[in-house]
Design an enzyme around this catalytic site. Structure first.
Site: not given
Ligand code: AMP
Ligand code: ZN
Length: 111
Positions: A29, A97
């Site tokens: 993440d 996810h």
């Molecule tokens: P959610 O908020 O449960 O939908 O989780 C989405 C997750 O994706 C969050 O924890 C973000 O920090 C993560 N995230 C967003 N963009 C990226 C990225 N480019 N690479 C890795 N993680 C990401």
């Protein structure tokens, strides 16, 4: 479709991959909420757990198989798996996810 995680699957957005096969990718993440925080996603676009059905649920089992394997490979024996569904639960990326969090004490109930 303009989906952040589909772009990661396509390789147009860089990521720190921890595991990949033909069906799923796991990557760290970008905004970790624990010393270890990675996401496991299906390569096919499914918007959330709410869109899982009899046609596509095999990929969910595979995600959990990968979680079991990758945590063992990383030497992690206690961890939390979270999937946020919808706005009120805090889902910010509409592509299924599973968060895997480890390396600190976890509180219950979660916030
Ligand atoms: P959610 O908020 O449960 O939908 O989780 C989405 C997750 O994706 C969050 O924890 C973000 O920090 C993560 N995230 C967003 N963009 C990226 C990225 N480019 N690479 C890795 N993680 C990401
Ligand atoms: Zn997607």
């Amino acid at each position: 479709m303009n989906c952040l995680f589909c772009s990661i699957v396509e390789g147009t957005i860089p990521n720190k991959t921890v595991y990949e096969d033909d069906q799923v990718i796991a990557f760290y993440d970008i905004d970790p909420q624990a010393p270890v925080h990675f996401l496991v996603i299906p390569k096919t676009h499914i918007s959330s757990v709410a869109a899982v059905n009899g046609e596509n649920s095999a990929i969910v089992a595979h995600c959990f198989e990968v979680i079991s394997r990758v945590t063992k490979d990383l030497g992690i024996d206690s961890y939390r798996v979270v999937s946020n569904i919808g706005e009120q639960a805090g889902q910010s990326v509409p592509h299924l996810h599973f968060h895997v969090l480890a390396g600190r004490d976890m509180t219950w109930p979660p916030g």
